[in-house]
Each structure stands twice: as structure tokens, then as C-alpha cells.
Design an enzyme around this catalytic site. Structure first.
Site, PDB file in Angstrom:
ATOM      1  N   ARG A  49       0.680  -6.424  12.782  1.00 27.14           N
ATOM      2  CA  ARG A  49      -0.072  -5.588  13.957  1.00 27.14           C
ATOM      3  C   ARG A  49      -0.278  -6.844  15.077  1.00 27.14           C
ATOM      4  NH1 ARG A  49      -4.007  -0.728  12.417  1.00 27.14           N
ATOM      5  NH2 ARG A  49      -2.438   0.349  10.948  1.00 27.14           N
ATOM      6  N   ARG A  96       1.944   1.260  10.406  1.00 24.31           N
ATOM      7  CA  ARG A  96       1.560   1.592   8.883  1.00 24.31           C
ATOM      8  C   ARG A  96       2.867   1.428   8.055  1.00 24.31           C
ATOM      9  NH1 ARG A  96      -3.139   3.907   7.914  1.00 24.31           N
ATOM     10  NH2 ARG A  96      -3.412   4.553  10.336  1.00 24.31           N
ATOM     11  N   SER A 111     -10.542  -5.814   9.969  1.00 26.20           N
ATOM     12  CA  SER A 111     -11.965  -5.046   9.473  1.00 26.20           C
ATOM     13  C   SER A 111     -12.620  -6.162   8.667  1.00 26.20           C
ATOM     14  CB  SER A 111     -11.426  -3.874   8.689  1.00 26.20           C
ATOM     15  OG  SER A 111     -12.822  -2.906   8.442  1.00 26.20           O
ATOM     16  N   ARG A 115       0.720  -1.294   0.002  1.00 27.21           N
ATOM     17  CA  ARG A 115       0.106   0.002  -0.084  1.00 27.21           C
ATOM     18  C   ARG A 115       0.725   1.228  -0.107  1.00 27.21           C
ATOM     19  NH1 ARG A 115      -4.992  -1.785   4.077  1.00 27.21           N
ATOM     20  NH2 ARG A 115      -5.453  -3.604   3.176  1.00 27.21           N
ATOM     21  N   GLU A 168      -6.889  -0.946  15.390  1.00 31.17           N
ATOM     22  CA  GLU A 168      -7.549  -1.840  14.630  1.00 31.17           C
ATOM     23  C   GLU A 168      -6.323  -2.898  13.984  1.00 31.17           C
ATOM     24  OE1 GLU A 168      -8.446  -2.235   9.860  1.00 31.17           O
ATOM     25  OE2 GLU A 168      -8.321  -0.194  10.595  1.00 31.17           O
TER      26      GLU A 168
END
Length: 438
Positions: free
Chosen positions: A404, A285, A360, A270, A357
Site C-alpha cells: 500500500r 487487497r 493499524s 490472507r 488504511e
């Protein structure tokens, strides 16, 4: 992608849905008006084409009658009319394609319609907590964040990663590298052996139409990485959802084969174009990270139940790792573009003293299926026979983000001396090691 027929019949409902997603009333109204205008122009042109085709067919029959009656003058006039109609139809087919493309382009940037029970709100502050699991541990004065622990262990290296690739990359070494691998294997084993998912190895490079199918294109092009391939390009997947969901693109499935449940452990890529300045420390991130993805393909009747099931499968990962977490229902303003409803699972990070988070899980209805042309043959409830076709419903979720999860294990299992205890569930994958120490 939304159904233009539904929009035509429910323009007010679409405008209201867009406003729930924090569009202004003016923007929502003008968007709906533009869609209806494009649809009307397309349908009017199709009507004209149909009328011309019908007249061409009738004129062709009249030519035959004129020839039989030896009325050559009438026959020639009719032939000239048919030739003119053919010229119109040739140009008209190009106009039809252009009209179709304009409407498709306009529909492609319209988000999905939230379900009625999705909380209406502006951003993450309006999300609604559904449940909380586990006890948040006491934060000690020696509690550190993951990057502090990793660097002190000499097994997490951001400087060397920057030399190789720039910011937002990490080099893991030794037992931390093994711990990340162990987490991915543990998740795959859980989902395949206990949750009924089929493990799939998928391509990491995909075509534009595949990215369009799961709504990364055109709206999120800036968040993607591309490589040149021949005269075109291929995109690096931002999530295995892209490849897994598109396995059924342009297919008509048997009702008895549903649901299909797939899982994959892949790298994800990403660009994080919209996250400048966010989470710059550590590996929260990243441009490249590992994730275990869950994808379900269902019929229309069972997709909401499948959403609850998928969320529970993702939660089970954290329960087995004995990590505190909470599950929240995202509000309309925080929900993803293609989702109708989303649960976020947030794991407790002692180093940050907050929930973050880690998964999801979203139900998309037929939104992605329309973009992929993925259908199934529903069974007639009375006869049990296949009857027509319908779009499948698609769901996707993280089961969970491996990087994570590594952060969460490091911070929740850290000890005062800087060592990290290994959760019981992971010890078989770590060769029986109970602790990563200095």
C-alpha cells in the site's frame, strides 16, 4: 482471552462491552449466561473432586487404624470405599478436562473489552479523526490509479499473475519491483536505527496454537491458508504479528527486560474470505503482500503509552515519504477482535480521491498473553524485588504495509507524462534514480 474470574465478578460489564461491539442485547445476555453456567459446572465438579480426594485420604488413614486394631471387616469396607473413589476420580479427571475445554472454547470466541475512551459506533463511518498531516494535492484530469500507471509502465502485470495463481496476485517488474524492495528496507532501517526495534527473521509457517495465541484461531480460520505437514498442518502467517508476539509464549520475563520491541519484514498471506467484490482492481487487497510489522511486549503500566509511541513510529514512515495521511481512532464496531483500542493510519490516494488504511496499531492488554501464557515478574515498588507474576501486555502495528505504501508513492508522485518521481527518502535505496519513466 478474557479472565473468567473477571467475568464472574462483572457479568453486566461484559454484556455492556459486547453490546458496544454491536452484539444484540439478547446475544450478549445469552453469551454471558452460558459462560457463567459453564464456569459454575466446572467449579462444582472441581469441588466434588476435591471432596472425594479428601475422603479418599481420610479413608486411607482409617484403614491403617482399622488394621492396627485388627478390625478386618471395617478395613475391607474402607478399602472398597477407596477403590470406588479411585474409579470416580479416574472418570472425574476426564470430565474435568472436558469441562475446562468447553469453557475455553466458549471464551476463545469472545472479543476483547474496549477501553473507556474508544468511541462507540457501528462501523467505519463512526471512527473519529485524531489528526491530519500533510496537504492533499490537487487532483488533475490526468491523475490515474496505481494499476493504470503500473500497466502503462509495463512493470505491473495482473494477467500473468492470474495465470500463475489466480486473482488477487500481482507480478512487479523492473524499477517498480525495486521500489517495493526499497520501501521495505527503508522502513526497517528507520524502525531499527531510530525507533529502537530489533529486527527479527521469523518463520512464515506456524502451528495452530501459535495462531490461537494471537487470536487468528478459531474465529478467523476461513481467512487463513494452511499446508499439510506430516499428519497435521501449518498455517501461513497473515501478518508477522503472529510469529513476533508468540516469541514470548509460555515464558516468564524479567521486568527489567520490558519493553521488548520487535520488527520484521515478511510476506503475509490472507484468503480474504469476507472481501468478495472489494478492491478487485489493482493490488490494494491481495492474497500475498509484504508488510513491516511492529510488535511490543510491555508491562501493564506502560502499554497505553507504548500504543501512542508505536502509532507515532508508523506515522513517521509517511512523514519521511512526504505522503498526506490522517490518523483515526476506530470505533467499537470497527475495531479488531483482540484489540482494546486501535488507531488506523490512512494515506491519501489521489487516484481514488480518498484516504485508505495503510497501518493499524492496536493495544491488546493481556488478551493475547492469556492465550499464550506469557508472563513477567513485576517489581515491588517499595522493595524493588520481583513479586509474583502477571500477564504481559501486547501491542501490534503495521509499520507500514509495503504494497500500500508502493501504491501511495505511485499515485502521489505521479507526473502528467505517466512517470513516477522517487521520494527523497528512497533515492539512496534506488541507486540515486530520481524518476521511473516510460
Amino acid at each position: 482471552m478474557l479472565d473468567i474470574r473477571w467475568i464472574r465478578e462483572n457479568p453486566k460489564a461484559l454484556a455492556e462491552a459486547l453490546m458496544k461491539r454491536q452484539w444484540s442485547s439478547e446475544e450478549a445476555a445469552s453469551t454471558v449466561e452460558n459462560l457463567l453456567a459453564l464456569d459454575e459446572a466446572r467449579r462444582a465438579h472441581l469441588g466434588e473432586l476435591q471432596a472425594k480426594q479428601e475422603r479418599r485420604n481420610a479413608a486411607s488413614r482409617e484403614i491403617g487404624n482399622a488394621m492396627r486394631n485388627k478390625d478386618m471387616e471395617l478395613a475391607e469396607r474402607l478399602k472398597e470405599e477407596v477403590n470406588q473413589i479411585k474409579d470416580f476420580l479416574a472418570g472425574g479427571e476426564q470430565v474435568e478436562r472436558e469441562n475446562d475445554q468447553r469453557l475455553e472454547d466458549a471464551l476463545a470466541v469472545i472479543p476483547n473489552i474496549p477501553l473507556d475512551d474508544v468511541p462507540v459506533g457501528k462501523d467505519e463511518h463512526d471512527n473519529v479523526e485524531v489528526r491530519k498531516v500533510g496537504r492533499v494535492p490537487q487532483r488533475h484530469n490526468w491523475t490515474r490509479e496505481h494499476y493504470q500507471l503500473g500497466e502503462a509502465l509495463g512493470q505491473m502485470d495482473f494477467e500473468r499473475a492470474a495465470k500463475l495463481s489466480g486473482s488477487r496476485f500481482t507480478v512487479l517488474k523492473g524499477q517498480l519491483a525495486r521500489l517495493e524492495r526499497a520501501l521495505g528496507q527503508f522502513m526497517l532501517d528507520l524502525h531499527t536505527s531510530e525507533h529502537g526495534y530489533t529486527e527479527v527473521q521469523v518463520p512464515l509457517l506456524v502451528r495452530d496454537e501459535v495462531l490461537f495465541g494471537t487470536n487468528q484461531l478459531p474465529k478467523f480460520e476461513d481467512d487463513l491458508f494452511f499446508v499439510q505437514h506430516g499428519e497435521g498442518r501449518l498455517g501461513l502467517i497473515p501478518t508477522a504479528e503472529v510469529s513476533l508476539t508468540n516469541l514470548v509464549r509460555e515464558e516468564i520475563l524479567k521486568h527489567d527486560d520490558l519493553p521488548l520491541r520487535y520488527t520484521a519484514l515478511t510476506p503475509c498471506f490472507r484468503a480474504e474470505a469476507g472481501s468478495a467484490g472489494r478492491d478487485t482492481r489493482g493490488m490494494l487487497r491481495q492474497h500475498q503482500f509484504y508488510k513491516v510489522e511492529l510488535v511490543s511486549i510491555t508491562d501493564q503500566e506502560n502499554s497505553l503509552a507504548e500504543h501512542e509511541r508505536m502509532t507515532q513510529c508508523a506515522e513517521e514512515v509517511l512523514k519521511r515519504l512526504e505522503l498526506p495521511f490522517r490518523t483515526v481512532a476506530l470505533c467499537t464496531g470497527d475495531m479488531g477482535f483482540g484489540a482494546r483500542k486501535t488507531y488506523d493510519i490512512e494515506v491519501w490516494l489521489p487516484g481514488q480521491n480518498t484516504y485508505r488504511e495503510i497501518s493499524s496499531c492496536s493495544v491488546c492488554g493481556e488478551f493475547q498473553a492469556r492465550r499464550m501464557e506469557a508472563r513477567y515478574r513485576p517489581k515491588d515498588p517499595e522493595t524493588g524485588q520481583a513479586k509474583g507474576t502477571a500477564y504481559v501486555h501486547t501491542l501490534n502495528g503495521s509499520g507500514v504495509a509495503v504494497g500500500r505504501a508502493l501504491i501511495a508513492v505511485m499515485e502521489n508522485y505521479q507526473n502528467e507524462d505517466g512517470s513516477i518521481s522517487i521520494p527523497q527518502a528512497l533515492r539512496p535505496y534506488m541507486g540515486g534514480i530520481e524518476k521511473i519513466g516510460i
